[in-house]
Design a protein around this motif. Structure first.
Motif, short mmCIF file in Angstrom:
data_model
loop_
_atom_site.label_atom_id
_atom_site.label_comp_id
_atom_site.label_asym_id
_atom_site.label_seq_id
_atom_site.Cartn_x
_atom_site.Cartn_y
_atom_site.Cartn_z
N LEU A 1 -15.78 14.33 2.68
CA LEU A 1 -16.32 15.46 2.09
C LEU A 1 -16.47 15.34 0.66
N ALA A 2 -15.84 14.32 0.05
CA ALA A 2 -16.06 13.97 -1.35
C ALA A 2 -17.66 13.74 -1.54
N GLY A 3 -18.26 13.20 -0.66
CA GLY A 3 -19.76 12.77 -0.66
C GLY A 3 -20.08 11.49 -1.14
N PRO A 4 -21.31 11.38 -1.54
CA PRO A 4 -21.67 10.00 -1.81
C PRO A 4 -20.85 9.12 -2.97
N ASP A 5 -21.05 8.17 -2.84
CA ASP A 5 -20.24 7.01 -3.97
C ASP A 5 -18.71 7.58 -3.85
N ASN A 6 -18.06 7.58 -2.56
CA ASN A 6 -16.95 7.97 -2.29
C ASN A 6 -15.96 6.50 -2.04
N TRP A 7 -16.33 5.37 -2.68
CA TRP A 7 -15.47 4.42 -2.47
C TRP A 7 -14.17 4.58 -3.66
N PRO A 8 -13.23 4.35 -3.12
CA PRO A 8 -11.96 4.61 -3.92
C PRO A 8 -11.81 3.43 -4.87
N VAL A 9 -11.82 3.73 -6.40
CA VAL A 9 -11.50 2.78 -7.26
C VAL A 9 -10.16 2.44 -7.77
N GLN A 10 -9.34 3.89 -7.84
CA GLN A 10 -7.94 3.50 -8.27
C GLN A 10 -6.97 4.67 -7.33
N MET A 11 -5.78 4.06 -7.40
CA MET A 11 -4.98 5.02 -6.34
C MET A 11 -3.76 5.17 -7.05
N GLU A 12 -3.16 6.26 -7.08
CA GLU A 12 -1.82 6.84 -7.61
C GLU A 12 -1.19 7.33 -6.40
N LEU A 13 0.10 6.46 -6.15
CA LEU A 13 0.76 6.50 -4.83
C LEU A 13 2.11 6.84 -4.88
N GLU A 14 2.73 7.98 -4.39
CA GLU A 14 4.15 8.15 -4.43
C GLU A 14 4.45 8.35 -2.79
N ARG A 15 5.40 7.17 -2.53
CA ARG A 15 5.78 7.36 -0.86
C ARG A 15 7.25 7.50 -0.61
N TYR A 16 8.00 8.19 0.09
CA TYR A 16 9.29 8.31 0.18
C TYR A 16 9.74 8.21 1.83
N ARG A 17 11.03 7.93 2.01
CA ARG A 17 11.46 8.10 3.34
C ARG A 17 12.67 8.76 3.35
N ALA A 18 12.99 9.54 4.35
CA ALA A 18 14.40 10.33 4.36
C ALA A 18 15.12 9.78 5.67
N ARG A 19 14.62 8.71 6.06
CA ARG A 19 15.51 8.03 7.35
C ARG A 19 15.67 6.38 6.94
N ALA A 20 17.06 6.23 6.92
CA ALA A 20 17.15 4.93 6.60
C ALA A 20 16.60 3.64 7.73
N GLN A 21 16.09 4.25 8.87
CA GLN A 21 15.97 3.03 9.93
C GLN A 21 14.34 2.76 9.82
#
Length: 410
Positions: A201-221
């Motif tokens: 949906l972002a349209g043309p030239d949609n190749w990602p160039v930079q990523m800001e990522l926050e990942r979390y987990r609520a399970r130790a396994q």
């Protein structure tokens, strides 16, 4: 004289593959195809066995399918096996419906693309929401300028998964299996559709160039994210934000909001619902074809029926998936941040306040850390690999899905 229905098989028929068996059984009953074979390392479960038409070949090694003269093969195996199996299937002369995520790196994407070129086969990827008529209508509205210039595409979703979800397979919730990377995090597996739709949906030239990522987990396994917030800057300068969890206090559907300079639109990709400027609420848009019907129709008439989810369309997704998988193991949320909730068959973990936080992230286009969540960490900021020179990718599929009801064998 009528044509012979195309012959189709499923590799990985137990687990999620049962849904493909159900689709093929219905199409077989309707005479649109011949459900020819299934393959799994374990015998078909009673549920799957009950779906199989008489005469279906059952094998436990995918290489044994090469002798069956198949027209199309559905591959629904763990992601780290996709390249090897898809390569063998294509060289055996079969077209492919490959479950998402298709592959786990740009190198694998290039390798699979090369095999398709070598063999003349085609690969449809199992992003079934790309066949949504609501998505087609939204893309048309964007192309017609009804939203103005789009600058931000946001997806939010708050789902609930019990602990049993992570016991469904050896690779579930893991970062690696037998030395191979796997992709079972919220962003790359259950919410992969959200990410793929946002890119389209972002349209043309949609190749990602930079990523800001926050990942979390609520399970130790587990070693992957069950909760995440991702912001991506594209080559066009537009941005995508995805904020999702599998540890919700209450279920909230996955929805995509496309924000333009003038107006915005909302798309529910699971249920084919759409709200365009001027609509009072989300409305259903009927007519989604199955991806296997579209694949078979493309085989019969490639010039008039393009694939709805071709491999080339998913290359920007693969670039992001590779960057996400390279990120550090998500921090574990503990203490008052989470609550363990017993269920009838298992238990689930909820992150307290997560529904409101995800809604706020979507409204503001902000990361959890920017919204002041006490447990949020500094985002992982990284460039995304540029497309290799030999890689073919596009934003390709037609805006209007075509009728895929007629699927004669070419």
């Amino acid at each position: 004289m009528g044509s012979t229905p195309p012959r189709v098989a499923v590799i990985g028929v137990n687990g999620h593959g049962a849904s493909h068996a159900r689709t093929l059984a219905a199409a077989h009953q309707a005479g649109r195809l011949t459900f020819a074979a299934v393959c799994d390392v374990a015998p078909p479960t009673p549920t799957v066995a009950a779906l199989l038409p008489a005469g279906v070949t059952v094998v436990n090694d995918y290489r044994d399918l090469a002798r069956l003269d198949l027209d199309a093969t559905v591959i629904c195996t763990p992601p780290h096996t996709h390249l090897e199996i898809a390569t063998a299937v294509a060289r055996a002369g079969s077209d492919i419906l490959l479950e998402k995520p298709p592959v786990l790196s740009l190198a694998e994407h290039e390798a699979l693309q090369a095999v398709l070129t070598e063999t003349g086969r085609v690969c449809q990827v199992g992003f079934q929401s790309l066949a949504s008529p609501a998505l087609a209508a939204l893309r048309q509205a964007i192309a017609d300028g009804r939203l103005g210039e789009v600058d931000l595409v946001v997806s939010t979703g708050a789902w609930i998964r019990e602990d049993s979800y992570y016991a469904r397979a050896r690779w579930a919730g893991q970062r690696e299996l037998d030395g191979y990377p796997v992709a079972d995090g919220a962003l790359v597996n259950p919410f992969a559709h959200a990410l793929m739709n946002c890119l389209l949906l972002a349209g043309p030239d949609n190749w990602p160039v930079q990523m800001e990522l926050e990942r979390y987990r609520a399970r130790a396994q587990i070693e992957v994210d069950d909760t995440a917030c991702l912001r991506v800057t594209l080559a066009s300068g537009k941005r995508i934000l995805v904020a999702v969890t599998l540890c919700a206090e209450r279920f909230s559907p996955a929805r995509i909001t496309v924000r333009g300079a003038a107006r915005q639109a909302v798309f529910d990709y699971a249920d084919d619902l759409l709200q365009l400027p001027g609509d009072n609420a989300l409305r259903p848009v009927a007519g989604r074809p199955t991806l296997i019907d579209n694949l078979l129709a493309h085989r019969a008439s490639p010039q008039t029926t393009p694939l709805l989810a071709p491999l080339a369309l998913t290359a920007p997704f693969t670039a992001l998936a590779e960057a996400i998988l390279a990120a550090p193991i998500p921090p574990l949320l503990t203490g008052d941040t989470v609550t363990v909730v017993p269920t009838d068959s298992s238990q689930r973990v909820q992150i307290n306040g997560i529904n409101a936080l995800i809604a706020q992230a979507g409204q503001q286009g902000a990361l959890f850390s920017e919204l002041g969540a006490a447990w949020a960490t500094r985002p992982y900021l990284t460039p995304v690999a540029a497309p290799p020179a030999s890689l073919t990718f596009d934003v390709g599929a037609p805006i209007h899905p075509r009728d895929s009801s007629a699927v004669p064998r070419p």
